[in-house]
Motif scaffolding. Structure first.
Motif, PDB file in Angstrom:
ATOM      1  N   ASP A  47       0.865  -1.182   0.000  1.00  0.00           N
ATOM      2  CA  ASP A  47       0.000   0.000   0.000  1.00  0.00           C
ATOM      3  C   ASP A  47       0.901   1.231   0.000  1.00  0.00           C
ATOM      4  O   ASP A  47       1.570   1.532   0.986  1.00  0.00           O
ATOM      5  CB  ASP A  47      -0.897  -0.029   1.243  1.00  0.00           C
ATOM      6  N   VAL A  48       0.924   1.941  -1.133  1.00  0.00           N
ATOM      7  CA  VAL A  48       1.850   3.059  -1.329  1.00  0.00           C
ATOM      8  C   VAL A  48       1.163   4.379  -0.994  1.00  0.00           C
ATOM      9  O   VAL A  48      -0.014   4.579  -1.312  1.00  0.00           O
ATOM     10  CB  VAL A  48       2.369   3.078  -2.787  1.00  0.00           C
ATOM     11  N   GLU A  49       1.910   5.253  -0.345  1.00  0.00           N
ATOM     12  CA  GLU A  49       1.379   6.571   0.028  1.00  0.00           C
ATOM     13  C   GLU A  49       0.814   7.289  -1.194  1.00  0.00           C
ATOM     14  O   GLU A  49       1.382   7.249  -2.287  1.00  0.00           O
ATOM     15  CB  GLU A  49       2.492   7.403   0.665  1.00  0.00           C
ATOM     16  N   GLY A  50      -0.302   7.995  -0.968  1.00  0.00           N
ATOM     17  CA  GLY A  50      -0.971   8.689  -2.055  1.00  0.00           C
ATOM     18  C   GLY A  50      -0.181   9.860  -2.609  1.00  0.00           C
ATOM     19  O   GLY A  50       0.633  10.486  -1.921  1.00  0.00           O
ATOM     20  N   THR A  51      -0.450  10.154  -3.872  1.00  0.00           N
ATOM     21  CA  THR A  51       0.218  11.279  -4.531  1.00  0.00           C
ATOM     22  C   THR A  51      -0.575  12.562  -4.302  1.00  0.00           C
ATOM     23  O   THR A  51      -1.685  12.547  -3.767  1.00  0.00           O
ATOM     24  CB  THR A  51       0.340  11.010  -6.039  1.00  0.00           C
ATOM     25  N   ASP A  52       0.002  13.675  -4.735  1.00  0.00           N
ATOM     26  CA  ASP A  52      -0.648  14.987  -4.656  1.00  0.00           C
ATOM     27  C   ASP A  52      -1.000  15.342  -3.205  1.00  0.00           C
ATOM     28  O   ASP A  52      -2.111  15.778  -2.904  1.00  0.00           O
ATOM     29  CB  ASP A  52      -1.906  15.008  -5.545  1.00  0.00           C
ATOM     30  N   SER A  53      -0.004  15.148  -2.324  1.00  0.00           N
ATOM     31  CA  SER A  53      -0.239  15.382  -0.899  1.00  0.00           C
ATOM     32  C   SER A  53       0.153  16.808  -0.532  1.00  0.00           C
ATOM     33  O   SER A  53       1.275  17.239  -0.784  1.00  0.00           O
ATOM     34  CB  SER A  53       0.586  14.385  -0.072  1.00  0.00           C
ATOM     35  N   ARG A  54      -0.791  17.531   0.095  1.00  0.00           N
ATOM     36  CA  ARG A  54      -0.453  18.894   0.524  1.00  0.00           C
ATOM     37  C   ARG A  54       0.482  18.862   1.725  1.00  0.00           C
ATOM     38  O   ARG A  54       1.250  19.794   1.950  1.00  0.00           O
ATOM     39  CB  ARG A  54      -1.720  19.678   0.830  1.00  0.00           C
ATOM     40  N   GLU A  55       0.444  17.773   2.533  1.00  0.00           N
ATOM     41  CA  GLU A  55       1.337  17.687   3.683  1.00  0.00           C
ATOM     42  C   GLU A  55       2.803  17.547   3.247  1.00  0.00           C
ATOM     43  O   GLU A  55       3.708  17.962   3.975  1.00  0.00           O
ATOM     44  CB  GLU A  55       0.961  16.511   4.584  1.00  0.00           C
ATOM     45  N   ARG A  56       3.025  16.941   2.093  1.00  0.00           N
ATOM     46  CA  ARG A  56       4.396  16.757   1.615  1.00  0.00           C
ATOM     47  C   ARG A  56       5.034  18.073   1.195  1.00  0.00           C
ATOM     48  O   ARG A  56       6.252  18.258   1.320  1.00  0.00           O
ATOM     49  CB  ARG A  56       4.405  15.804   0.413  1.00  0.00           C
ATOM     50  N   GLY A  57       4.249  18.947   0.642  1.00  0.00           N
ATOM     51  CA  GLY A  57       4.792  20.221   0.208  1.00  0.00           C
ATOM     52  C   GLY A  57       5.680  20.074  -1.018  1.00  0.00           C
ATOM     53  O   GLY A  57       5.392  19.312  -1.948  1.00  0.00           O
ATOM     54  N   GLU A  58       6.819  20.791  -1.026  1.00  0.00           N
ATOM     55  CA  GLU A  58       7.692  20.799  -2.193  1.00  0.00           C
ATOM     56  C   GLU A  58       8.378  19.460  -2.431  1.00  0.00           C
ATOM     57  O   GLU A  58       8.797  19.161  -3.540  1.00  0.00           O
ATOM     58  CB  GLU A  58       8.762  21.888  -2.016  1.00  0.00           C
ATOM     59  N   GLY A  59       8.535  18.644  -1.381  1.00  0.00           N
ATOM     60  CA  GLY A  59       9.210  17.358  -1.549  1.00  0.00           C
ATOM     61  C   GLY A  59       8.316  16.245  -2.034  1.00  0.00           C
ATOM     62  O   GLY A  59       8.752  15.098  -2.114  1.00  0.00           O
ATOM     63  N   ALA A  60       7.045  16.568  -2.335  1.00  0.00           N
ATOM     64  CA  ALA A  60       6.097  15.521  -2.711  1.00  0.00           C
ATOM     65  C   ALA A  60       6.513  14.807  -3.984  1.00  0.00           C
ATOM     66  O   ALA A  60       6.466  13.582  -4.067  1.00  0.00           O
ATOM     67  CB  ALA A  60       4.699  16.108  -2.866  1.00  0.00           C
ATOM     68  N   LYS A  61       6.927  15.565  -5.008  1.00  0.00           N
ATOM     69  CA  LYS A  61       7.227  14.967  -6.310  1.00  0.00           C
ATOM     70  C   LYS A  61       8.372  13.969  -6.210  1.00  0.00           C
ATOM     71  O   LYS A  61       8.305  12.865  -6.778  1.00  0.00           O
ATOM     72  CB  LYS A  61       7.594  16.074  -7.302  1.00  0.00           C
ATOM     73  N   SER A  62       9.416  14.315  -5.466  1.00  0.00           N
ATOM     74  CA  SER A  62      10.566  13.417  -5.331  1.00  0.00           C
ATOM     75  C   SER A  62      10.174  12.120  -4.626  1.00  0.00           C
ATOM     76  O   SER A  62      10.532  11.031  -5.066  1.00  0.00           O
ATOM     77  CB  SER A  62      11.682  14.124  -4.553  1.00  0.00           C
ATOM     78  N   PHE A  63       9.407  12.238  -3.540  1.00  0.00           N
ATOM     79  CA  PHE A  63       9.015  11.042  -2.800  1.00  0.00           C
ATOM     80  C   PHE A  63       8.059  10.184  -3.630  1.00  0.00           C
ATOM     81  O   PHE A  63       8.125   8.949  -3.605  1.00  0.00           O
ATOM     82  CB  PHE A  63       8.374  11.440  -1.473  1.00  0.00           C
ATOM     83  N   GLU A  64       7.138  10.821  -4.358  1.00  0.00           N
ATOM     84  CA  GLU A  64       6.214  10.074  -5.224  1.00  0.00           C
ATOM     85  C   GLU A  64       6.986   9.278  -6.266  1.00  0.00           C
ATOM     86  O   GLU A  64       6.650   8.125  -6.563  1.00  0.00           O
ATOM     87  CB  GLU A  64       5.250  11.041  -5.914  1.00  0.00           C
ATOM     88  N   SER A  65       8.015   9.903  -6.859  1.00  0.00           N
ATOM     89  CA  SER A  65       8.803   9.202  -7.874  1.00  0.00           C
ATOM     90  C   SER A  65       9.487   7.972  -7.278  1.00  0.00           C
ATOM     91  O   SER A  65       9.523   6.911  -7.896  1.00  0.00           O
ATOM     92  CB  SER A  65       9.850  10.154  -8.468  1.00  0.00           C
ATOM     93  N   ARG A  66      10.028   8.124  -6.078  1.00  0.00           N
ATOM     94  CA  ARG A  66      10.731   7.003  -5.450  1.00  0.00           C
ATOM     95  C   ARG A  66       9.781   5.859  -5.121  1.00  0.00           C
ATOM     96  O   ARG A  66      10.075   4.700  -5.402  1.00  0.00           O
ATOM     97  CB  ARG A  66      11.440   7.486  -4.187  1.00  0.00           C
ATOM     98  N   THR A  67       8.642   6.178  -4.516  1.00  0.00           N
ATOM     99  CA  THR A  67       7.708   5.109  -4.141  1.00  0.00           C
ATOM    100  C   THR A  67       7.094   4.452  -5.378  1.00  0.00           C
ATOM    101  O   THR A  67       6.851   3.241  -5.380  1.00  0.00           O
ATOM    102  CB  THR A  67       6.599   5.663  -3.239  1.00  0.00           C
ATOM    103  N   THR A  68       6.864   5.228  -6.429  1.00  0.00           N
ATOM    104  CA  THR A  68       6.321   4.649  -7.657  1.00  0.00           C
ATOM    105  C   THR A  68       7.328   3.699  -8.293  1.00  0.00           C
ATOM    106  O   THR A  68       6.977   2.590  -8.721  1.00  0.00           O
ATOM    107  CB  THR A  68       5.948   5.766  -8.650  1.00  0.00           C
ATOM    108  N   LEU A  69       8.578   4.109  -8.371  1.00  0.00           N
ATOM    109  CA  LEU A  69       9.613   3.234  -8.925  1.00  0.00           C
ATOM    110  C   LEU A  69       9.787   1.982  -8.056  1.00  0.00           C
ATOM    111  O   LEU A  69       9.989   0.885  -8.573  1.00  0.00           O
ATOM    112  CB  LEU A  69      10.937   3.994  -9.032  1.00  0.00           C
ATOM    113  N   PHE A  70       9.689   2.153  -6.756  1.00  0.00           N
ATOM    114  CA  PHE A  70       9.779   1.011  -5.835  1.00  0.00           C
ATOM    115  C   PHE A  70       8.674   0.007  -6.129  1.00  0.00           C
ATOM    116  O   PHE A  70       8.914  -1.207  -6.197  1.00  0.00           O
ATOM    117  CB  PHE A  70       9.672   1.534  -4.398  1.00  0.00           C
ATOM    118  N   ALA A  71       7.443   0.506  -6.323  1.00  0.00           N
ATOM    119  CA  ALA A  71       6.327  -0.383  -6.629  1.00  0.00           C
ATOM    120  C   ALA A  71       6.519  -1.077  -7.975  1.00  0.00           C
ATOM    121  O   ALA A  71       6.265  -2.281  -8.117  1.00  0.00           O
ATOM    122  CB  ALA A  71       5.021   0.410  -6.621  1.00  0.00           C
TER     123      ALA A  71
END
Length: 552
Positions: A85-109
């Motif tokens: 279960d991967v963390e959701g994208t487009d998170s306002r809590e992530r702020g500016e670092g959201a895109k980098s973390f989304e890329s990593r978790t997506t590639l991991f999946a």
């Protein structure tokens, strides 16, 4: 099925897949879900696979992040399934670092999953931002980079199931599929990926689910069909990259590799994740744990028991030494082969072979030390027996040489039988050269460390005698030297070698012969005690070199 956080919100690998430890099955399917934040991904997995991922309670907490990082669970039905279960994208809590973390978790999946579920809402279909189509850009770009860097793995298309939530009966599923596939093809074309076709990397499916609140029965029925469709369509026929017990090690090495890499977009994406290498590292680590468990378990305990028994009975060789050593070595290799039977594939097989060689070299080293201790006991036993029978013999008397050689040959043959019985098991012969090469490397390293001078051997500053201390030739030479020394001493003290002397007309005093014989007996006694002292010194030397450990 209980769930736990595998990767936390800060990107740290914090836990292990529950239920995977000790499971050597290589036939399991990995399923990952991605999508926008608060889109019901965890709820979908809980209904489909009976997992227990934390879910959003919107009336109480509002629409915010619930799944932080990556969570995992093991579905143990007729077919093993690892659920991510991967963390959701487009998170306002992530702020500016959201895109980098989304890329990593997506590639991991993408790197680990056989099936990727993309979760989206029906009313967002056709709207670029609302439908979170930028997630597909990330998926496409990273899949291309993953295929390029991991040519040995993932040759089949990744199965991507787009789940459209809250679909009503008025909308046609075929229309939704047509719109989605058209939009996805446009996204693919915009990335200008010329080396692959989208169909060669992805097997796309679209599944529509009714509203969970307004049509709960229909929702449960369709979710059940979705789970059955995933299970039937992904019954793994070939082995996974690593067995289930090695999934954690693989996931951790993959995540570490992703975190170390940098990213780009489109055809120039720089996520060069080498899956075969990471699979090999994970297999190498897990098989190394198997080798350690062998020596920490029954095999190591039996070796220590035999060593303790040899040292406890220093004056008498232990019984059935050869049989017991052969049994220990065979048990070690059988345990290793049984524990690694599920490690298949090119990457894992290479790790298994490397670790099996390490196991053989380690066994050779341990058994060689055990053999030296056993032969030291056998040598003392035979030498003491020879000295007991040799002590009363007088050198220079009639029949001395014949009787001394008879006794010496008897104990030489006895020691030879012990030495032949203490030979290394045949299965370890192939590792002898490897151990010698390793020892030569250690010697070269030590020589460099102490500024070794080759002239040291010439001046006796180091031991240059390469002969085995416990060889039959060494024992024979020591025994025959004792016989020869006593023979020469007797001939010196009793001229004529036992032949009656022609004394002439003058008779020698009667006490002179007695004095000579007493002197010979005294010298013989000194020689015998010298041999005992030599044996005692050898015993003390071995105790210094191999101090006895605790015996339980």
């Amino acid at each position: 099925m209980s769930a736990c956080q595998l990767i936390d919100a800060n990107g740290n690998f914090v836990n292990s897949l529950p239920g995977a430890q000790g499971n050597t099955s290589s036939h399991y399917t990995t399923i990952a879900v991605v999508g926008c934040q608060s889109g019901g991904k965890s709820t979908l997995l809980n209904h489909a696979f009976q997992t227990q991922f934390p879910v959003l309670d919107a009336p109480r907490s509002g629409r915010r992040r619930t799944t932080l990082g990556v969570w995992s669970a093991l579905h143990t039905g007729p077919h093993l399934q690892v659920i991510l279960d991967v963390e959701g994208t487009d998170s306002r809590e992530r702020g500016e670092g959201a895109k980098s973390f989304e890329s990593r978790t997506t590639l991991f999946a993408l790197a680990l999953a056989d099936v990727v579920i993309v979760n989206m809402w029906a009313h967002d279909v056709g709207r670029y931002s609302a439908a979170n189509y930028d997630l597909f850009e990330t998926v496409f770009a990273h899949s291309v980079a993953l295929r390029r860097s991991s040519s040995m793995m993932k040759q089949r298309p990744v199965r991507v199931i787009i789940v459209v939530r809250d679909h009503d009966s008025e909308s046609n599923v075929a229309d939704i599929r047509r719109v989605l596939m058209g939009d996805l093809q446009n996204i693919w074309d915009s990335l200008k990926i010329r080396s692959f076709e989208m169909s060669s990397l992805f097997d796309m499916e679209v599944v529509a689910l009714p509203h969970m609140v307004y049509a709960p029965d229909d929702f449960e029925r369709e979710v059940k069909k979705l789970a059955e469709n995933i299970t039937k369509g992904n019954r793994r026929r070939e082995a996974a990259m690593v067995p289930l017990e090695g999934f954690d090690a693989l996931a951790q090495t993959v995540w570490s590799g992703i975190c170390r890499s940098t990213g780009g977009d489109g055809e120039d994406a720089e996520f060069t994740l080498d899956l075969p290498r990471h699979a090999a590292l994970a297999a190498h680590f897990k098989v190394g744990e198997i080798v350690m468990s062998i020596f920490d378990g029954v095999v190591g305990m039996k070796i220590e028991e035999l060593r303790a028994e040899i040292e406890a009975e220093w004056r008498r060789p232990v019984r059935d030494y050869t049989v017991r050593v052969d049994a220990v070595v065979n048990e070690a290799f059988q345990s290793f082969d049984k524990a690694t039977v599920s490690y298949k594939g090119a990457a894992a097989a290479e790790a298994v072979q490397t670790r099996r060689t390490e196991l053989g070299v380690d066994l050779f080293s341990r058994i060689s030390v055990l053999r030296d201790r056993y032969l030291a006991v056998c040598r003392d036993f035979c030498m003491n027996g020879f000295e007991d029978e040799f002590r009363p013999m007088l050198g220079g008397t009639n029949g001395f040489e014949r009787n001394a050689r008879r006794v010496a040959n008897s104990f030489i043959a006895k020691y030879k039988a012990f030495a032949q019985g203490a030979g290394l098991p045949s299965v370890l012969k192939e590792y002898e050269d490897m151990q010698e090469a390793k020892e030569e490397e250690d010697i070269d390293f030590l020589a460099v460390e102490r500024d070794y001078d080759p002239l040291d051997a010439e001046y006796g500053l180091i031991d240059s005698d390469d002969e085995d201390e416990y060889s039959c030739e060494r024992f024979k030479r020591d025994v025959m030297r004792m016989v020869e020394e006593r023979k020469q001493l007797g001939e010196l003290m009793l001229p004529g070698n036992g032949v009656p002397l022609n004394l002439g007309p003058k008779r020698e005093p009667w006490w002179k012969g007695l004095l000579i014989r007493a002197a010979i007996l005294f010298i013989n006694y000194l020689q015998a005690t010298q041999g005992q002292r030599a044996a005692l010194n050898l015993h003390r030397k071995h105790e210094r070199e191999f101090p006895p450990g605790p015996t339980f």
